[in-house]
Design an enzyme around this catalytic site. Structure first.
Site, PDB file in Angstrom:
ATOM      1  N   SER A 158     -10.052  -0.815   6.748  1.00  0.00           N
ATOM      2  CA  SER A 158      -9.452  -0.672   5.410  1.00  0.00           C
ATOM      3  C   SER A 158      -8.757  -1.890   4.852  1.00  0.00           C
ATOM      4  O   SER A 158      -8.454  -1.933   3.662  1.00  0.00           O
ATOM      5  CB  SER A 158      -8.460   0.478   5.422  1.00  0.00           C
ATOM      6  OG  SER A 158      -9.159   1.663   5.213  1.00  0.00           O
TER       7      SER A 158
ATOM      8  N   LYS B 243       0.851  -1.191   0.000  1.00  0.00           N
ATOM      9  CA  LYS B 243       0.000   0.000   0.000  1.00  0.00           C
ATOM     10  C   LYS B 243       0.888   1.243   0.000  1.00  0.00           C
ATOM     11  O   LYS B 243       1.965   1.247   0.619  1.00  0.00           O
ATOM     12  CB  LYS B 243      -0.905  -0.050   1.246  1.00  0.00           C
ATOM     13  CG  LYS B 243      -1.970   1.020   1.299  1.00  0.00           C
ATOM     14  CD  LYS B 243      -2.937   0.760   2.456  1.00  0.00           C
ATOM     15  CE  LYS B 243      -3.979   1.848   2.613  1.00  0.00           C
ATOM     16  NZ  LYS B 243      -4.960   1.561   3.674  1.00  0.00           N
TER      17      LYS B 243
ATOM     18  N   SER C 152      -9.873   1.674   2.604  1.00  0.00           N
ATOM     19  CA  SER C 152      -8.959   2.432   1.781  1.00  0.00           C
ATOM     20  C   SER C 152      -7.920   1.591   1.025  1.00  0.00           C
ATOM     21  O   SER C 152      -7.346   2.070   0.051  1.00  0.00           O
ATOM     22  CB  SER C 152      -8.220   3.456   2.651  1.00  0.00           C
ATOM     23  OG  SER C 152      -7.409   2.818   3.602  1.00  0.00           O
TER      24      SER C 152
HETATM   25  N1  GLN Z   1     -13.402   3.512   5.927  1.00  0.00           N
HETATM   26  C1  GLN Z   1     -12.836   3.896   7.177  1.00  0.00           C
HETATM   27  C2  GLN Z   1     -12.593   5.378   7.209  1.00  0.00           C
HETATM   28  O1  GLN Z   1     -12.888   6.019   6.280  1.00  0.00           O
HETATM   29  C3  GLN Z   1     -11.604   3.113   7.480  1.00  0.00           C
HETATM   30  C4  GLN Z   1     -10.351   3.673   6.930  1.00  0.00           C
HETATM   31  C5  GLN Z   1      -9.155   2.861   7.321  1.00  0.00           C
HETATM   32  O2  GLN Z   1      -9.260   1.794   7.905  1.00  0.00           O
HETATM   33  N2  GLN Z   1      -7.987   3.388   6.986  1.00  0.00           N
HETATM   34  O3  GLN Z   1     -12.122   5.904   8.166  1.00  0.00           O
END
Ligand code: GLN
Length: 482
Positions: free
Chosen positions: A179, A80, A155
């Site tokens: 994410s 990532k 994400s």
């Molecule tokens: N979808 C969640 C958010 O927007 C999780 C994001 C993450 O785990 N980095 O915060």
């Protein structure tokens, strides 16, 4: 050389092939590079494919020939874009870091490099990991390999799609509120959010420091287990990391793990019907395999999302302060020093990141700190206590808690972009593992046909702190990997 069947490859299978010289790491890497070349222009899983991947593969081949290979030697992976790899760009999919080169390796990178893993490239994500669809990337959305009209989730959407499209054997993601797990659910692969502190956060760009964890993504539970056992462990560079023996194993000597289901949390029309059906079928399949299923109560779980969306932005607002136009990446000149800061951030950061900085600054400001931030922390403690109670074996507790990973299968690109709150609702089942620090895994548990495409659905299993072993055991049995 025969064409390598990437769709059915696992780490152990590839390792066996590599050490028996059925093919070389260079050939394996080339096979992945070819696949990426074919598919990435449509899917946009990778932001960059490293030009020295074949050099690394060559080194791995030497290690293999010298008889020094470990399970991960010569295995191609994707990382990532918020994980630092020395000398390479790490942009967190943000314009502000578009040209930023990492000056050191994250601990997870050093650990994998030591094994001779081949890094194929860096993957697309929501900017600074804020989002659930990869639509917040400054470099375009990642499309779902199962349906190009839909999101791959986020994400870590690029990391999930890279594995799902046979563009990497495994990948690394980060998980602050889901994410790793939600995109895996959308893309039909496996993803683990480890116990908080199990994997070093040194070298991952911080989003919410008390919530973040790096974790593996793969096609099988076993692949995630292999990668997890390599990247986990105490690290002097991250004082929140823990020893393997930090938590006592409550399950020793017991037969099959008991699975708990918080039924009271799985009602209402927020959950897609096909997700509930797949979930109920999964429970049936567990029963047939001899598991005991118990209904449990997690009285405060419905407050988890609200607590997360106060604590996370609070931490975001503080972590993002370092992007000041001086220390890292982009610099835009304004009238004076302070104005440089405003201009750089205005030009470099996307809407969602700015929204969260504003929200976080607000909940931490004097007068609101007690009303929001402190209360959210108190709720976090109550939710953690609920889980610890449910897992307490001296009171007949369960060993695993099962829920769907996400309330819906992959949604259409653009479907939720104008409504941040509906987007945040996607995280309803995943944020609890981050708030409590518990380990959780998402595994594929079926699919639903929508518009002629099969959209994967994910099952989330959560275990006690430090008990990834039970997640792997149950996950492997569920997928028939044993
Ligand atoms: N979808 C969640 C958010 O927007 C999780 C994001 C993450 O785990 N980095 O915060």
């Amino acid at each position: 050389m025969n064409k390598i069947d990437l769709s059915n490859l696992t780490i152990e299978k590839a390792h066996a092939d590599l050490v028996s010289l059925k093919y070389t790491a260079v050939e394996l890497t080339q096979a992945y590079l070819d696949e990426i070349k074919k598919k990435n222009k449509d899917i946009n899983a990778y932001l960059e494919v490293y030009d020295d991947a074949l050099v690394a593969a060559k080194l791995a081949d030497e290690k293999i020939k010298a008889g020094k290979a470990t399970l991960l030697t010569g295995i191609p992976c994707a990382i990532k874009d918020n994980i630092l790899f020395k000398g390479k760009i790490a942009s967190a999919s943000s314009k502000i870091l578009e040209k930023y080169h990492a000056t050191y390796n994250a601990t997870v990178i050093s650990k994998l490099a030591k094994e001779g893993v081949v890094f194929l490239g860096r993957t697309n994500m929501d900017e600074f990991a804020m989002g659930g669809s990869t639509e917040n990337s400054a470099f375009g959305v990642t499309k779902n390999p199962h349906d190009l009209g839909r999101v791959a989730g986020g994400s870590s959407g690029g990391s999930a799609a890279s594995v799902a499209m046979n563009g990497a054997l495994f990948s690394l993601g980060s998980d602050t509120g889901g994410s790793i797990r939600q995109p895996e659910s959308f893309c039909g692969v496996v993803g683990l959010k480890p116990t908080y502190g199990a994997v070093s956060r040194y070298g991952v760009m911080a989003m919410g420091s008390s919530l973040d964890q790096i974790g593996p993504i793969g096609k099988t539970v076993r692949d995630c287990e292999i990668v997890f056992s390599t990247i986990s462990g105490k690290d002097i560079k991250d004082s929140t990391t823990i020893d393997e023996n930090t938590y006592t194993r409550q399950r020793i000597g017991k037969s099959k793990p008991i699975i708990g289901v918080p039924k009271h949390f799985l009602t209402g029309d927020g959950i897609n019907k096909s997700v509930l059906e797949a979930f109920n079928k999964s429970l049936e399949s567990f029963k047939q395999k001899g598991y005991e299923i118990k209904e449990i109560k997690l009285p405060n779980i419905s407050y988890a999302l609200m607590a997360y969306y106060i604590i996370m932005p609070a931490e975001v607002s503080s972590n993002m302060a370092r992007f000041d136009g001086v220390k890292y990446g982009m610099h835009v000149s304004g009238k004076d020093g302070i104005d440089d800061y405003f201009e750089t951030r205005r030009a470099g950061l996307g809407r969602e990141v700015i929204r969260r900085i504003l929200l976080g600054t607000y909940v931490l400001s004097s007068g609101y700190y007690d009303a929001y931030y402190n209360r959210a922390n108190a709720v976090r403690k109550m939710i953690t206590d609920d889980f610890l109670k449910a897992f307490d074996s001296s009171r007949g507790g369960v060993d695993i808690i099962a829920t769907p990973t996400a309330p819906s299968p992959a949604f259409k690109i653009g479907e939720k972009t104008n409504d941040p709150v509906t987007m945040y609702l996607e995280d309803i089942f995943t944020v609890t593992a981050n708030l409590t620090g518990l380990p959780a895994i998402s595994i594929p548990c079926g699919a639903t046909a929508v518009d002629g495409k099969d959209l994967p659905i994910g099952l989330q299993l959560t275990a006690r702190h430090g008990d990834e072993a039970t997640l792997f055991e149950v996950g492997k049995e569920f997928l028939g990997e044993n």
